[in-house]
Design a protein around this motif. Structure first.
Motif, PDB file in Angstrom:
ATOM      1  N   ALA A 141       0.830  -1.203   0.000  1.00 36.01           N
ATOM      2  CA  ALA A 141       0.000   0.000   0.000  1.00 36.01           C
ATOM      3  C   ALA A 141       0.865   1.253   0.000  1.00 36.01           C
ATOM      4  O   ALA A 141       0.569   2.241  -0.690  1.00 36.01           O
ATOM      5  CB  ALA A 141      -0.937  -0.012   1.213  1.00 36.01           C
ATOM      6  N   ALA A 142       1.950   1.216   0.767  1.00 35.83           N
ATOM      7  CA  ALA A 142       2.864   2.360   0.806  1.00 35.83           C
ATOM      8  C   ALA A 142       3.513   2.581  -0.556  1.00 35.83           C
ATOM      9  O   ALA A 142       3.681   3.726  -1.006  1.00 35.83           O
ATOM     10  CB  ALA A 142       3.930   2.134   1.873  1.00 35.83           C
ATOM     11  N   ALA A 143       3.870   1.487  -1.228  1.00 37.15           N
ATOM     12  CA  ALA A 143       4.466   1.604  -2.559  1.00 37.15           C
ATOM     13  C   ALA A 143       3.484   2.248  -3.535  1.00 37.15           C
ATOM     14  O   ALA A 143       3.854   3.166  -4.294  1.00 37.15           O
ATOM     15  CB  ALA A 143       4.884   0.222  -3.069  1.00 37.15           C
ATOM     16  N   ALA A 144       2.237   1.791  -3.522  1.00 39.78           N
ATOM     17  CA  ALA A 144       1.243   2.356  -4.437  1.00 39.78           C
ATOM     18  C   ALA A 144       1.025   3.838  -4.156  1.00 39.78           C
ATOM     19  O   ALA A 144       0.878   4.650  -5.083  1.00 39.78           O
ATOM     20  CB  ALA A 144      -0.070   1.587  -4.306  1.00 39.78           C
ATOM     21  N   GLU A 145       1.020   4.190  -2.878  1.00 42.28           N
ATOM     22  CA  GLU A 145       0.817   5.595  -2.519  1.00 42.28           C
ATOM     23  C   GLU A 145       1.996   6.441  -2.981  1.00 42.28           C
ATOM     24  O   GLU A 145       1.815   7.558  -3.491  1.00 42.28           O
ATOM     25  CB  GLU A 145       0.638   5.704  -0.998  1.00 42.28           C
TER      26      GLU A 145
END
Length: 330
Positions: free
Chosen positions: A60-64
């Motif tokens: 999720a952090a990567a996508a953000e």
């Protein structure tokens, strides 16, 4: 303890008994690891004990991060050290020994290393390949999500090191001294869909990893492909909650090529963005890599001279990354 993959080549190994210290479990697991390392060099780990929320939060952090405007990401662009943002087109795997790669990989990446304070002794001493992480602004929780995952994966790697060492035929603590301050990198990756008209373009071109072993949380979309010794490409079992693990170049050196690393690539034919969060585990920068005694004999002499790992990393960085082509090697 183990199950074969769909094609029987890449096993699924339950490591829970080994982590629990069950008598004989490490030796039994090491035998299975040795078998697959002599074949594809890829395996899938189950029973690892990692909270599934940790890789989920990291994805999720990567996508953000990758959804940020380009100008924000470029402000965090990697410099002399590969820490921070690497834009699309900035990496061509020229050091690959299994393919002549001329085109940049179709991905953008964000590199995270061991987190240090500005007054860390290694920072103040200017140690090679030691630097500060570059954290993106405006993403609450990004640092915590990625570093919590980083810490958990480093701990898992250290627990598996005695298994790998046993698989080599050495006492379980034989390599421990080379991994007291291991080189660890978490790379967040977003792969663009591949153009159908470019058959020689890849999300990640065929290559081998250059560390010791790599851990890859299962991505939501397929893409990773492994080349067998017969030259066929296959995909590892996609089992949610497991980790794909592959051997890399330094294990090939330690094993005197008994555990030669296997080429792999990423082909993103999903018509959608694909995310990956590989964790790379390697020796100390000051470790000297040499074939272990169990893998050397009169009939099979050492194939490699001793190699300072720091020198190995320096050569790779200068050769494979566009931003280093105009910089001196430090």
């Amino acid at each position: 303890m183990s199950e074969p993959g769909p094609d029987g080549r890449i096993p699924v190994l339950d490591i829970a008994p080994t982590l629990a210290g069950v008598p004989g479990a490490r030796e039994a697991l090491a035998e299975q690891v040795a078998r697959t390392c002599e074949d594809t060099g890829f395996l899938v780990l189950a029973g690892h004990g990692i909270d599934p929320g940790l890789p989920a939060a990291c994805f999720a952090a990567a996508a953000e991060f990758f959804a940020l405007p380009d100008e924000v990401k470029l402000a965090l662009k990697v410099g002399e050290l590969n820490i921070g943002f690497l834009p699309t087109g900035a990496q061509v795997i020229r050091t690959s020994r299994i393919a002549e790669n001329r085109k940049p990989n179709l991905n953008e990446s964000f590199y995270i290393v061991r987190d240090r304070a500005p007054d860390d002794p290694d920072i103040l001493a200017g140690k090679p390949f030691v630097g500060l992480n570059r954290w993106p602004p405006g993403i609450p929780g990004f640092r915590a999500a990625t570093m919590t995952y980083f810490t958990a994966m480093e701990a898992l790697a250290q627990k598996l090191l005695p298994v790998v060492t046993t698989a080599l035929g050495m006492p379980p603590d034989y390599l421990a001294g080379d991994f007291t301050d291991p080189t660890c990198t978490l790379r967040l990756i977003r792969y663009q869909p591949q153009p159908e008209e470019e058959a020689d373009r890849f999300g990640f071109a065929p290559h081998i990893d250059t560390n010791l072993i790599t851990f890859l949380a299962q991505s939501a979309l397929p893409g990773l492909e492994v080349r067998t010794r017969e030259g066929e490409w296959l995909r590892p079992p996609a089992i949610p909650g497991t980790f794909v693990v592959n051997t890399a170049e330094m294990l090939g050196r330690y094993s005197n090529d008994r555990f030669a690393p296997t080429p792999h690539r990423v082909v993103n034919a999903n018509n959608a963005m694909r995310y990956a969060i590989p964790f790379f585990f390697g020796p100390n920068n000051d470790a000297v890599i040499r074939p272990v005694p169990s893998c050397v004999s009169e009939a099979n002499p050492a194939r490699y001279e001793p190699l300072l790992y720091e020198d190995h990393r320096r050569k790779l960085n200068v050769t494979n990354f566009a931003h280093r082509q105009t910089q001196p090697a430090h």
